[in-house]
Design a protein around this motif. Structure first.
Motif, PDB file in Angstrom:
ATOM      1  N   UNK A   1       7.067   1.182  -2.148  1.00 11.93           N
ATOM      2  CA  UNK A   1       6.856  -0.139  -2.725  1.00 11.93           C
ATOM      3  C   UNK A   1       7.669  -0.195  -4.012  1.00 11.93           C
ATOM      4  N   UNK A   2       8.689  -1.048  -4.034  1.00 15.58           N
ATOM      5  CA  UNK A   2       9.608  -1.094  -5.174  1.00 15.58           C
ATOM      6  C   UNK A   2       9.525  -2.467  -5.849  1.00 15.58           C
ATOM      7  N   UNK A   3       8.695  -2.612  -6.883  1.00 19.16           N
ATOM      8  CA  UNK A   3       8.640  -3.897  -7.602  1.00 19.16           C
ATOM      9  C   UNK A   3       9.998  -4.226  -8.209  1.00 19.16           C
ATOM     10  N   UNK A   4      10.412  -5.443  -8.040  1.00 27.26           N
ATOM     11  CA  UNK A   4      11.713  -5.863  -8.591  1.00 27.26           C
ATOM     12  C   UNK A   4      11.529  -7.173  -9.337  1.00 27.26           C
ATOM     13  N   UNK A   5      11.176  -7.018 -10.603  1.00 25.15           N
ATOM     14  CA  UNK A   5      10.932  -8.190 -11.456  1.00 25.15           C
ATOM     15  C   UNK A   5      12.193  -8.464 -12.265  1.00 25.15           C
TER      16      UNK A   5
ATOM     17  N   UNK B   1      15.473  -9.855  -6.294  1.00 25.22           N
ATOM     18  CA  UNK B   1      14.563  -9.683  -7.423  1.00 25.22           C
ATOM     19  C   UNK B   1      13.725 -10.947  -7.544  1.00 25.22           C
ATOM     20  N   UNK B   2      12.574 -10.811  -8.187  1.00 28.30           N
ATOM     21  CA  UNK B   2      11.695 -11.960  -8.398  1.00 28.30           C
ATOM     22  C   UNK B   2      12.244 -12.778  -9.562  1.00 28.30           C
ATOM     23  N   UNK B   3      13.022 -13.799  -9.226  1.00 26.33           N
ATOM     24  CA  UNK B   3      13.640 -14.633 -10.254  1.00 26.33           C
ATOM     25  C   UNK B   3      12.714 -15.759 -10.715  1.00 26.33           C
ATOM     26  N   UNK B   4      11.595 -15.980  -9.972  1.00 28.66           N
ATOM     27  CA  UNK B   4      10.696 -17.087 -10.314  1.00 28.66           C
ATOM     28  C   UNK B   4       9.730 -16.722 -11.439  1.00 28.66           C
ATOM     29  N   UNK B   5       9.445 -15.437 -11.603  1.00 28.38           N
ATOM     30  CA  UNK B   5       8.517 -15.004 -12.644  1.00 28.38           C
ATOM     31  C   UNK B   5       9.131 -13.842 -13.424  1.00 28.38           C
ATOM     32  N   UNK B   6      10.210 -14.096 -14.146  1.00 27.43           N
ATOM     33  CA  UNK B   6      10.912 -13.007 -14.847  1.00 27.43           C
ATOM     34  C   UNK B   6      10.220 -12.635 -16.153  1.00 27.43           C
ATOM     35  N   UNK B   7      10.548 -11.463 -16.687  1.00 31.19           N
ATOM     36  CA  UNK B   7      10.113 -11.140 -18.045  1.00 31.19           C
ATOM     37  C   UNK B   7      11.217 -11.588 -18.998  1.00 31.19           C
ATOM     38  N   UNK B   8      10.814 -12.008 -20.178  1.00 34.57           N
ATOM     39  CA  UNK B   8      11.747 -12.553 -21.172  1.00 34.57           C
ATOM     40  C   UNK B   8      11.517 -11.815 -22.485  1.00 34.57           C
ATOM     41  N   UNK B   9      12.563 -11.252 -23.054  1.00 32.94           N
ATOM     42  CA  UNK B   9      12.377 -10.351 -24.198  1.00 32.94           C
ATOM     43  C   UNK B   9      11.915 -11.049 -25.469  1.00 32.94           C
ATOM     44  N   UNK B  10      12.009 -12.393 -25.549  1.00 40.41           N
ATOM     45  CA  UNK B  10      11.481 -13.032 -26.757  1.00 40.41           C
ATOM     46  C   UNK B  10      10.035 -13.497 -26.581  1.00 40.41           C
ATOM     47  N   UNK B  11       9.471 -13.311 -25.398  1.00 41.88           N
ATOM     48  CA  UNK B  11       8.061 -13.648 -25.221  1.00 41.88           C
ATOM     49  C   UNK B  11       7.185 -12.631 -25.962  1.00 41.88           C
TER      50      UNK B  11
ATOM     51  N   UNK C   1       0.807  -1.226   0.000  1.00 42.41           N
ATOM     52  CA  UNK C   1       0.000   0.000   0.000  1.00 42.41           C
ATOM     53  C   UNK C   1       0.838   1.273   0.000  1.00 42.41           C
ATOM     54  N   UNK C   2       2.149   1.137  -0.058  1.00 47.08           N
ATOM     55  CA  UNK C   2       3.043   2.306  -0.012  1.00 47.08           C
ATOM     56  C   UNK C   2       3.174   2.939  -1.402  1.00 47.08           C
ATOM     57  N   UNK C   3       3.625   4.188  -1.474  1.00 48.13           N
ATOM     58  CA  UNK C   3       3.870   4.822  -2.776  1.00 48.13           C
ATOM     59  C   UNK C   3       4.881   4.014  -3.585  1.00 48.13           C
ATOM     60  N   UNK C   4       4.640   3.930  -4.882  1.00 48.74           N
ATOM     61  CA  UNK C   4       5.514   3.114  -5.743  1.00 48.74           C
ATOM     62  C   UNK C   4       6.762   3.881  -6.156  1.00 48.74           C
ATOM     63  N   UNK C   5       7.841   3.133  -6.289  1.00 46.23           N
ATOM     64  CA  UNK C   5       9.070   3.657  -6.889  1.00 46.23           C
ATOM     65  C   UNK C   5       9.504   2.633  -7.927  1.00 46.23           C
TER      66      UNK C   5
END
Length: 415
Positions: free
Chosen positions: A78-82, A142-152, A37-41
């Protein structure tokens, strides 16, 4: 309570204990949950390519990139780290080329684009496990279990969406830029990549005679890249420097006064006239070659203070397709864009040497100029020249057309 630090403390064991504590108690996950619920960065981190092993340089960048999100999280954000993986690019292709025993774009097309892409997708994950272990060891959160992949496709679609937003705002335009370019790999190189491949080489430079229109005199022009001379469209002098008309034997030459002894030989010429570079502006000369007939006015003298009196003749030849300074002068004077070299680094069909690689064309251009009586000298020139760090091919500074974003037109939203 403070624990006394033992003198025989094993730092490696202490790190392993800390990492184990983080994993078992899901400290990273809990730190994210508590700040929902904190401000996002938002912190954008360029992802690594997992088809190469991590090295000491990656330790530094991962640690620095980890510090910034941690700092803002500690400040209450709140710092999302994907985590992400960069699965595109030349390093991946070159790895697969070696694996398949093929070389270059033509052989890739013969092998088949689709199967080549599948091989690239397999190759890109070669060191994924090593990267994950390394990231954990240095404390990178960082969230290594659900990463983004540039060829997806989801990622590729988001890139196209962003590009369309830029297009819709009228911020996208087509132009060209001079880049250090590898003709074998078919790609520009970044400045840090260029820095990895310099070699000391000895090559023939050229001092050529370009006859002045309507006068019994010729400009003496020096270049270290004779292969660019067929694409010449102008000359350039320093407007504030002193130039001379000098007679040597039966010929009269125009060059910088400061370099005359070095070029003509001390005591071997007579100064007929001294003049400022600015007075030479717009003076026309006969081109060395007439392979093309541009619509725009060309083959005349321009002025720019980038011309130095340190070496050469003080008169520089301008080929806007092959140098940043040349391109700048070309834009300032509205010069034509002549590029008689193709993307493979070979002379084009308009020239006398179609299909010849530029570095091999140097000696052919020099020979032709000598036959035409336009070569004053071809001194051996030793210098440090950039080569591709991947394939060892000499780089060329080459104009590549591309799409650009008008960043200067982007304005901050109203408060």
């Amino acid at each position: 309570m403070y624990k006394k630090v033992p003198t025989d403390l094993s730092f490696a064991d202490r790190e392993r204990e800390t990492l184990s504590f983080w994993r078992e108690n899901k400290i990273f996950e809990r730190s994210m949950e508590e700040r929902q619920s904190c401000p996002s960065y938002t912190f954008y981190d360029g992802p690594p390519t997992a088809n190469g092993k991590p090295h000491i340089g990656h330790v530094l960048t991962r640690v620095i990139k980890d510090m910034i999100p941690r700092y803002h999280a500690m400040k209450g954000c709140n710092v999302p780290r994907k985590a992400g993986w960069d699965t595109h690019g030349l390093p991946v292709e070159l790895e697969v080329e070696k694996l398949l025993g093929i070389n270059g774009k033509e052989q890739i097309e013969e092998y088949g684009i689709a199967p080549f892409i599948e091989k690239c997708k397999e190759s890109v994950w070669k060191y994924k496990g090593m990267w994950e272990d390394f990231s954990g060891t240095v404390g990178f959160w960082a969230d290594m279990d659900d990463p983004y992949v540039t060829y997806h496709n989801t990622y590729i679609e988001s890139e196209w969406w962003a590009l369309k937003q830029i297009w819709d705002k009228g911020l996208l335009y087509k132009g060209f830029k001079i880049v250090p370019y590898c003709p074998r790999c078919g790609t520009p190189l970044s400045s840090h990549e260029v820095a990895q491949g310099y070699k000391d080489v000895k090559e023939r430079s050229a001092i050529v005679k370009m006859p002045v229109v309507g006068e019994d005199a010729a400009f003496l022009v020096w270049t270290t890249t004779p292969w660019t001379l067929p694409s010449n469209v102008a000359l350039c002098v320093n407007p504030d420097a002193e130039y001379i008309r000098a007679q040597k034997g039966d010929e009269v030459f125009i060059l910088a006064h400061a370099l005359a002894d070095q070029v003509l030989g001390e005591g071997e010429y007579t100064v007929l006239e001294t003049l400022k570079g600015k007075s030479l502006e717009h003076k026309e000369y006969e081109p060395l070659f007439r392979f093309v007939s541009p619509k725009e006015k060309c083959w005349y003298v321009t002025c720019d203070d980038y011309v130095t009196m340190e070496d050469g003749t003080g008169v520089v030849h301008i080929a806007p397709a092959f140098g940043e300074d040349d391109a700048k002068v070309g834009r300032a004077y509205g010069l034509p864009f002549v590029q008689l070299v193709d993307a493979k680094g070979e002379m084009t069909a308009e020239t006398e040497w179609p299909g010849v690689f530029v570095k091999d064309a140097d000696k052919l251009v020099l020979r032709r100029l000598e036959e035409l009586g336009l070569l004053y000298d071809a001194p051996l020139f030793e210098h440090s020249y950039p080569h591709c760090w991947r394939c060892d091919t000499p780089l060329i500074y080459y104009a590549r057309d591309s799409w650009f974003n008008k960043m200067t037109a982007v304005k901050e939203p109203a408060a």
